[in-house]
Write an enzyme that holds these catalytic residues in place. Sequence first.
Site, PDB file in Angstrom:
ATOM      1  N   ILE A  36     -29.655 -85.523  12.412  1.00 30.13           N
ATOM      2  CA  ILE A  36     -30.806 -86.437  12.433  1.00 30.13           C
ATOM      3  C   ILE A  36     -32.111 -85.636  12.553  1.00 30.13           C
ATOM      4  O   ILE A  36     -33.079 -85.886  11.816  1.00 30.13           O
ATOM      5  CB  ILE A  36     -30.669 -87.489  13.551  1.00 30.13           C
ATOM      6  CG1 ILE A  36     -29.438 -88.373  13.287  1.00 30.13           C
ATOM      7  CG2 ILE A  36     -31.935 -88.364  13.627  1.00 30.13           C
ATOM      8  CD1 ILE A  36     -29.095 -89.353  14.397  1.00 30.13           C
ATOM      9  N   GLU A  80     -31.315-100.785  28.895  1.00 28.12           N
ATOM     10  CA  GLU A  80     -31.365-101.653  27.703  1.00 28.12           C
ATOM     11  C   GLU A  80     -30.490-102.877  27.951  1.00 28.12           C
ATOM     12  O   GLU A  80     -29.386-102.724  28.485  1.00 28.12           O
ATOM     13  CB  GLU A  80     -30.865-100.888  26.480  1.00 28.12           C
ATOM     14  CG  GLU A  80     -31.787 -99.718  26.121  1.00 28.12           C
ATOM     15  CD  GLU A  80     -31.329 -98.928  24.895  1.00 28.12           C
ATOM     16  OE1 GLU A  80     -30.351 -99.348  24.240  1.00 28.12           O
ATOM     17  OE2 GLU A  80     -31.951 -97.904  24.602  1.00 28.12           O
ATOM     18  N   HIS A 100     -33.693-100.635  19.991  1.00 24.00           N
ATOM     19  CA  HIS A 100     -32.566 -99.770  19.596  1.00 24.00           C
ATOM     20  C   HIS A 100     -32.107-100.094  18.161  1.00 24.00           C
ATOM     21  O   HIS A 100     -30.978-100.547  17.943  1.00 24.00           O
ATOM     22  CB  HIS A 100     -31.404 -99.914  20.590  1.00 24.00           C
ATOM     23  CG  HIS A 100     -30.514 -98.697  20.621  1.00 24.00           C
ATOM     24  ND1 HIS A 100     -29.952 -98.198  21.774  1.00 24.00           N
ATOM     25  CD2 HIS A 100     -30.076 -97.878  19.634  1.00 24.00           C
ATOM     26  CE1 HIS A 100     -29.213 -97.139  21.504  1.00 24.00           C
ATOM     27  NE2 HIS A 100     -29.271 -96.917  20.203  1.00 24.00           N
ATOM     28  N   THR A 118     -35.886 -91.848  19.437  1.00 23.37           N
ATOM     29  CA  THR A 118     -34.888 -92.706  18.782  1.00 23.37           C
ATOM     30  C   THR A 118     -33.486 -92.274  19.200  1.00 23.37           C
ATOM     31  O   THR A 118     -32.511 -92.678  18.577  1.00 23.37           O
ATOM     32  CB  THR A 118     -34.993 -92.592  17.244  1.00 23.37           C
ATOM     33  OG1 THR A 118     -34.944 -91.205  16.894  1.00 23.37           O
ATOM     34  CG2 THR A 118     -36.268 -93.219  16.706  1.00 23.37           C
ATOM     35  N   ALA A 119     -33.398 -91.413  20.234  1.00 17.28           N
ATOM     36  CA  ALA A 119     -32.090 -90.833  20.602  1.00 17.28           C
ATOM     37  C   ALA A 119     -31.456 -91.635  21.753  1.00 17.28           C
ATOM     38  O   ALA A 119     -30.662 -92.556  21.504  1.00 17.28           O
ATOM     39  CB  ALA A 119     -32.267 -89.361  20.940  1.00 17.28           C
ATOM     40  N   ARG A 120     -31.819 -91.294  22.988  1.00 19.70           N
ATOM     41  CA  ARG A 120     -31.347 -92.047  24.140  1.00 19.70           C
ATOM     42  C   ARG A 120     -32.450 -92.093  25.184  1.00 19.70           C
ATOM     43  O   ARG A 120     -33.129 -91.089  25.433  1.00 19.70           O
ATOM     44  CB  ARG A 120     -30.110 -91.376  24.768  1.00 19.70           C
ATOM     45  CG  ARG A 120     -28.813 -91.566  23.995  1.00 19.70           C
ATOM     46  CD  ARG A 120     -28.333 -93.020  24.007  1.00 19.70           C
ATOM     47  NE  ARG A 120     -27.080 -93.205  23.310  1.00 19.70           N
ATOM     48  CZ  ARG A 120     -26.952 -93.485  22.001  1.00 19.70           C
ATOM     49  NH1 ARG A 120     -28.035 -93.633  21.258  1.00 19.70           N
ATOM     50  NH2 ARG A 120     -25.759 -93.646  21.456  1.00 19.70           N
ATOM     51  N   LEU A 122     -31.877 -80.096  16.463  1.00 20.21           N
ATOM     52  CA  LEU A 122     -31.816 -79.919  15.006  1.00 20.21           C
ATOM     53  C   LEU A 122     -30.418 -80.219  14.478  1.00 20.21           C
ATOM     54  O   LEU A 122     -29.896 -79.513  13.614  1.00 20.21           O
ATOM     55  CB  LEU A 122     -32.226 -78.492  14.632  1.00 20.21           C
ATOM     56  CG  LEU A 122     -33.725 -78.236  14.504  1.00 20.21           C
ATOM     57  CD1 LEU A 122     -33.993 -76.768  14.189  1.00 20.21           C
ATOM     58  CD2 LEU A 122     -34.361 -79.124  13.429  1.00 20.21           C
ATOM     59  N   GLY A 123     -29.814 -81.261  15.025  1.00 19.19           N
ATOM     60  CA  GLY A 123     -28.561 -81.766  14.451  1.00 19.19           C
ATOM     61  C   GLY A 123     -28.896 -82.478  13.151  1.00 19.19           C
ATOM     62  O   GLY A 123     -30.041 -82.395  12.659  1.00 19.19           O
TER      63      GLY A 123
END
Length: 323
Positions: A159, A263, A282, A233-235, A156-157
């Site tokens: 983003i 990637e 990405h 969508t993070a890592r 819950l940062g």
Amino acid sequence: MVDKLVVTLPLPDAVMVMLRERFDVSAWNEAEAIPETTLQDWVQVSDAILCSVGNPISAATIARAAGRLKVISTISVGVDHIDTDAATAAGIPVGHTPGVLTDSTADMALALMLACTRRIAEADRFVRAGAWSESWSAGTFLGKDLSRSTVGLIGLGPIGQAVAKRVRGFGADVIAWNRTSKDVPGVSAVSLDDLFERSDIVSVHAAMTSDTRHLVSAQRLASMKDSAILINTARGGLVDEQALINELDSGRLYAGLDVFEEEPLPKESPLMGLDNVVLAPHLGSATAATRQAMMERALANLEAGFSDEPIPFCVNPDVYKKL
Ligand code: DGY
């Protein structure tokens, strides 16, 4: 002495013209990532590095650079590609680009959620293949409603919170897990295990660290409901990708992925052949305005570093305590 800058990735011409006016630039211009040996040769005689997520800046590279290097500036908010402990130990500030890519990345998570719930990529392939033969069909590509879904947010940062705001706007129930407790209006805090069991859609918004690697483990994926959706969508490293491939291959889950363990995604990845996954290269921060804002922050970090001033968006401010 002219300031020497290493640029580890191809950048737009206008940016390069500006950089070359101001610095003596060694720039890597190939599509494949700069080899570590080249980077290590270049950094030995450089004052600064401008890089991004595809360019690992290892402890060995930092050791080669130490003594002369004044700043490492990455055009990204994530810094998991940089050995920040080694940089801090060497007294080198690391700059990143927080704040400016929150909304774009949250939009991308939403785009992937909708692409998955409404099966947009599958439908696009169907139409292009010339397979659309009935004008309207009662049973083709039936999807799910976001408004009838429980969305589970991991992290819950900024983003994660921006995604919460968006999915609440669609009428979804929102539950979330965060490493430290966080009170966000309209979001119910749950344990990680509950989140996986209860969510119709799980969306990952945590930072990549040694503690969070494979946080989305085989066991947690197995605990997800049948036909639930995983969005990342993070890592890539936050998800056990092989375990996810197994679940997707069995047809049990659906996924929307913007990031991968490796990637670019290797051409031979089994993900390429699966219909129940939407793939993107990405693109979370990939809007013109956001990339411009990221570039401005990265350049502000560089300029301050060259001037021996504290950099404005510093990941390791401890370096200044030692001065
Ligand atoms: C970041 O900034 O960390 C994104 O992953 C790339 O824009």
